[in-house]
Motif scaffolding. Sequence first.
Motif, PDB file in Angstrom:
ATOM      1  N   THR A  31       0.827  -1.214   0.000  1.00  0.00           N
ATOM      2  CA  THR A  31       0.000   0.000   0.000  1.00  0.00           C
ATOM      3  C   THR A  31       0.855   1.255   0.000  1.00  0.00           C
ATOM      4  OG1 THR A  31      -0.161  -0.075   2.409  1.00  0.00           O
ATOM      5  CG2 THR A  31      -1.928  -1.141   1.162  1.00  0.00           C
ATOM      6  N   SER A  32       2.124   1.097  -0.346  1.00  0.00           N
ATOM      7  CA  SER A  32       3.063   2.229  -0.364  1.00  0.00           C
ATOM      8  C   SER A  32       3.586   2.476  -1.775  1.00  0.00           C
ATOM      9  CB  SER A  32       4.261   1.934   0.540  1.00  0.00           C
ATOM     10  OG  SER A  32       3.866   1.604   1.845  1.00  0.00           O
ATOM     11  N   ALA A  33       3.829   3.715  -2.081  1.00  0.00           N
ATOM     12  CA  ALA A  33       4.553   4.015  -3.317  1.00  0.00           C
ATOM     13  C   ALA A  33       6.007   3.610  -3.121  1.00  0.00           C
ATOM     14  CB  ALA A  33       4.465   5.496  -3.638  1.00  0.00           C
ATOM     15  N   MET A  34       6.620   3.109  -4.178  1.00  0.00           N
ATOM     16  CA  MET A  34       8.030   2.732  -4.108  1.00  0.00           C
ATOM     17  C   MET A  34       8.761   3.307  -5.304  1.00  0.00           C
ATOM     18  SD  MET A  34       8.018  -1.143  -2.621  1.00  0.00           S
ATOM     19  CE  MET A  34       9.711  -0.976  -2.032  1.00  0.00           C
ATOM     20  N   GLY A  35      10.046   3.545  -5.126  1.00  0.00           N
ATOM     21  CA  GLY A  35      10.768   4.148  -6.236  1.00  0.00           C
ATOM     22  C   GLY A  35      12.257   4.173  -6.020  1.00  0.00           C
ATOM     23  N   TRP A  36      12.913   5.015  -6.837  1.00  0.00           N
ATOM     24  CA  TRP A  36      14.368   5.094  -6.830  1.00  0.00           C
ATOM     25  C   TRP A  36      14.827   6.542  -6.884  1.00  0.00           C
ATOM     26  CZ3 TRP A  36      17.260   0.626  -6.525  1.00  0.00           C
ATOM     27  CH2 TRP A  36      16.566  -0.565  -6.721  1.00  0.00           C
ATOM     28  N   PHE A  37      15.862   6.805  -6.113  1.00  0.00           N
ATOM     29  CA  PHE A  37      16.600   8.052  -6.180  1.00  0.00           C
ATOM     30  C   PHE A  37      18.041   7.705  -6.523  1.00  0.00           C
ATOM     31  CE2 PHE A  37      13.917  11.449  -4.241  1.00  0.00           C
ATOM     32  CZ  PHE A  37      12.804  10.682  -3.935  1.00  0.00           C
ATOM     33  N   ARG A  38      18.814   8.701  -6.880  1.00  0.00           N
ATOM     34  CA  ARG A  38      20.243   8.470  -7.114  1.00  0.00           C
ATOM     35  C   ARG A  38      21.039   9.686  -6.649  1.00  0.00           C
ATOM     36  NH1 ARG A  38      20.478   8.662 -13.796  1.00  0.00           N
ATOM     37  NH2 ARG A  38      20.144  10.936 -14.029  1.00  0.00           N
ATOM     38  N   GLN A  39      22.309   9.403  -6.339  1.00  0.00           N
ATOM     39  CA  GLN A  39      23.202  10.468  -5.910  1.00  0.00           C
ATOM     40  C   GLN A  39      24.555  10.266  -6.558  1.00  0.00           C
ATOM     41  OE1 GLN A  39      23.485  10.997  -1.651  1.00  0.00           O
ATOM     42  NE2 GLN A  39      24.276  13.057  -1.900  1.00  0.00           N
ATOM     43  N   ALA A  40      24.908  11.205  -7.413  1.00  0.00           N
ATOM     44  CA  ALA A  40      26.216  11.190  -8.066  1.00  0.00           C
ATOM     45  C   ALA A  40      27.228  11.858  -7.146  1.00  0.00           C
ATOM     46  CB  ALA A  40      26.131  11.913  -9.402  1.00  0.00           C
ATOM     47  N   PRO A  41      28.509  11.570  -7.368  1.00  0.00           N
ATOM     48  CA  PRO A  41      29.546  12.193  -6.530  1.00  0.00           C
ATOM     49  C   PRO A  41      29.431  13.711  -6.511  1.00  0.00           C
ATOM     50  CG  PRO A  41      30.495  10.460  -7.867  1.00  0.00           C
ATOM     51  CD  PRO A  41      29.085  10.627  -8.344  1.00  0.00           C
ATOM     52  N   GLU A  42      29.446  14.245  -5.319  1.00  0.00           N
ATOM     53  CA  GLU A  42      29.425  15.693  -5.095  1.00  0.00           C
ATOM     54  C   GLU A  42      28.132  16.356  -5.580  1.00  0.00           C
ATOM     55  OE1 GLU A  42      32.983  17.412  -6.640  1.00  0.00           O
ATOM     56  OE2 GLU A  42      34.290  16.229  -5.390  1.00  0.00           O
ATOM     57  N   LYS A  43      27.089  15.570  -5.722  1.00  0.00           N
ATOM     58  CA  LYS A  43      25.791  16.127  -6.102  1.00  0.00           C
ATOM     59  C   LYS A  43      24.736  15.704  -5.082  1.00  0.00           C
ATOM     60  CE  LYS A  43      26.430  16.570 -11.082  1.00  0.00           C
ATOM     61  NZ  LYS A  43      25.837  16.288 -12.424  1.00  0.00           N
ATOM     62  N   GLU A  44      23.632  16.402  -5.099  1.00  0.00           N
ATOM     63  CA  GLU A  44      22.540  16.077  -4.189  1.00  0.00           C
ATOM     64  C   GLU A  44      21.778  14.852  -4.692  1.00  0.00           C
ATOM     65  OE1 GLU A  44      21.560  20.528  -2.389  1.00  0.00           O
ATOM     66  OE2 GLU A  44      20.046  19.428  -3.489  1.00  0.00           O
ATOM     67  N   ARG A  45      21.134  14.172  -3.771  1.00  0.00           N
ATOM     68  CA  ARG A  45      20.297  13.041  -4.141  1.00  0.00           C
ATOM     69  C   ARG A  45      19.133  13.553  -4.978  1.00  0.00           C
ATOM     70  NH1 ARG A  45      19.080   8.542   0.384  1.00  0.00           N
ATOM     71  NH2 ARG A  45      21.318   8.967   0.605  1.00  0.00           N
ATOM     72  N   GLU A  46      18.813  12.816  -6.054  1.00  0.00           N
ATOM     73  CA  GLU A  46      17.752  13.258  -6.945  1.00  0.00           C
ATOM     74  C   GLU A  46      16.784  12.127  -7.245  1.00  0.00           C
ATOM     75  OE1 GLU A  46      19.400  14.566 -10.674  1.00  0.00           O
ATOM     76  OE2 GLU A  46      20.053  12.566 -11.253  1.00  0.00           O
ATOM     77  N   PHE A  47      15.566  12.504  -7.503  1.00  0.00           N
ATOM     78  CA  PHE A  47      14.522  11.561  -7.847  1.00  0.00           C
ATOM     79  C   PHE A  47      14.780  10.940  -9.213  1.00  0.00           C
ATOM     80  CE2 PHE A  47      10.401   9.801  -8.415  1.00  0.00           C
ATOM     81  CZ  PHE A  47       9.988  10.126  -9.697  1.00  0.00           C
ATOM     82  N   VAL A  48      14.486   9.629  -9.332  1.00  0.00           N
ATOM     83  CA  VAL A  48      14.648   8.926 -10.599  1.00  0.00           C
ATOM     84  C   VAL A  48      13.300   8.412 -11.121  1.00  0.00           C
ATOM     85  CG1 VAL A  48      15.688   6.939 -11.763  1.00  0.00           C
ATOM     86  CG2 VAL A  48      17.009   8.231 -10.061  1.00  0.00           C
ATOM     87  N   ALA A  49      12.604   7.624 -10.315  1.00  0.00           N
ATOM     88  CA  ALA A  49      11.354   7.016 -10.780  1.00  0.00           C
ATOM     89  C   ALA A  49      10.527   6.571  -9.578  1.00  0.00           C
ATOM     90  CB  ALA A  49      11.638   5.807 -11.682  1.00  0.00           C
ATOM     91  N   VAL A  50       9.216   6.490  -9.778  1.00  0.00           N
ATOM     92  CA  VAL A  50       8.312   6.040  -8.727  1.00  0.00           C
ATOM     93  C   VAL A  50       7.186   5.241  -9.374  1.00  0.00           C
ATOM     94  CG1 VAL A  50       6.925   8.145  -8.824  1.00  0.00           C
ATOM     95  CG2 VAL A  50       6.940   6.770  -6.729  1.00  0.00           C
ATOM     96  N   ILE A  51       6.654   4.301  -8.584  1.00  0.00           N
ATOM     97  CA  ILE A  51       5.516   3.512  -9.012  1.00  0.00           C
ATOM     98  C   ILE A  51       4.494   3.505  -7.891  1.00  0.00           C
ATOM     99  CG2 ILE A  51       6.591   1.334  -8.268  1.00  0.00           C
ATOM    100  CD1 ILE A  51       5.207   0.019 -10.728  1.00  0.00           C
ATOM    101  N   SER A  52       3.246   3.669  -8.236  1.00  0.00           N
ATOM    102  CA  SER A  52       2.189   3.732  -7.238  1.00  0.00           C
ATOM    103  C   SER A  52       1.992   2.376  -6.565  1.00  0.00           C
ATOM    104  CB  SER A  52       0.876   4.195  -7.876  1.00  0.00           C
ATOM    105  OG  SER A  52       0.474   3.271  -8.886  1.00  0.00           O
ATOM    106  N   TRP A  53       1.228   2.358  -5.480  1.00  0.00           N
ATOM    107  CA  TRP A  53       1.100   1.154  -4.671  1.00  0.00           C
ATOM    108  C   TRP A  53       0.563  -0.024  -5.471  1.00  0.00           C
ATOM    109  CZ3 TRP A  53      -3.612  -1.225  -3.759  1.00  0.00           C
ATOM    110  CH2 TRP A  53      -4.744  -0.500  -4.130  1.00  0.00           C
ATOM    111  N   GLY A  54      -0.350   0.237  -6.390  1.00  0.00           N
ATOM    112  CA  GLY A  54      -0.928  -0.853  -7.167  1.00  0.00           C
ATOM    113  C   GLY A  54      -0.204  -1.114  -8.474  1.00  0.00           C
ATOM    114  N   GLY A  55       0.795  -0.286  -8.767  1.00  0.00           N
ATOM    115  CA  GLY A  55       1.555  -0.456 -10.004  1.00  0.00           C
ATOM    116  C   GLY A  55       0.915   0.192 -11.212  1.00  0.00           C
TER     117      GLY A  55
END
Length: 124
Positions: A31-55
């Motif tokens: 029942t939770s959204a799940m996804g991915w963030f990424r952080q490159a060297p010397e950069k802030e963490r950034e959003f990549v992708a998300v999928i809703s709870w039901g897909g």
Amino acid sequence: QVQLVESGGGLVQAGGSLRLSCAASGRTFSTSAMGWFRQAPEKEREFVAVISWGGGYTYYADPVKGRFTISRDNAKNTVSLLMTSLKPEDTAVYYCAAGDTRGIFTTASDIDYWGKGTTVTVSS
């Protein structure tokens, strides 16, 4: 204890593909959204992708749109990220994330659980 454990990172040449996986334990995230963030060297963490709870709904950051595909298997409590046409600028530590929302998230402040990350390196 709730855990998100990523796997599948590695070294790949530009133009190649990788599939990242995230296995959740300690509770169900169906029942939770799940996804991915990424952080490159010397950069802030950034959003990549998300999928809703039901897909049924997915959303991607512009830099990865058309190249990355997120999916989930609620029966297995897993979420995956298929990355194709990889570029050197995709090099980063990739973090699995879960947010207790019936919608989606795009910012780190909406995340309730984080994985420890898996490293992706794309060589030119």
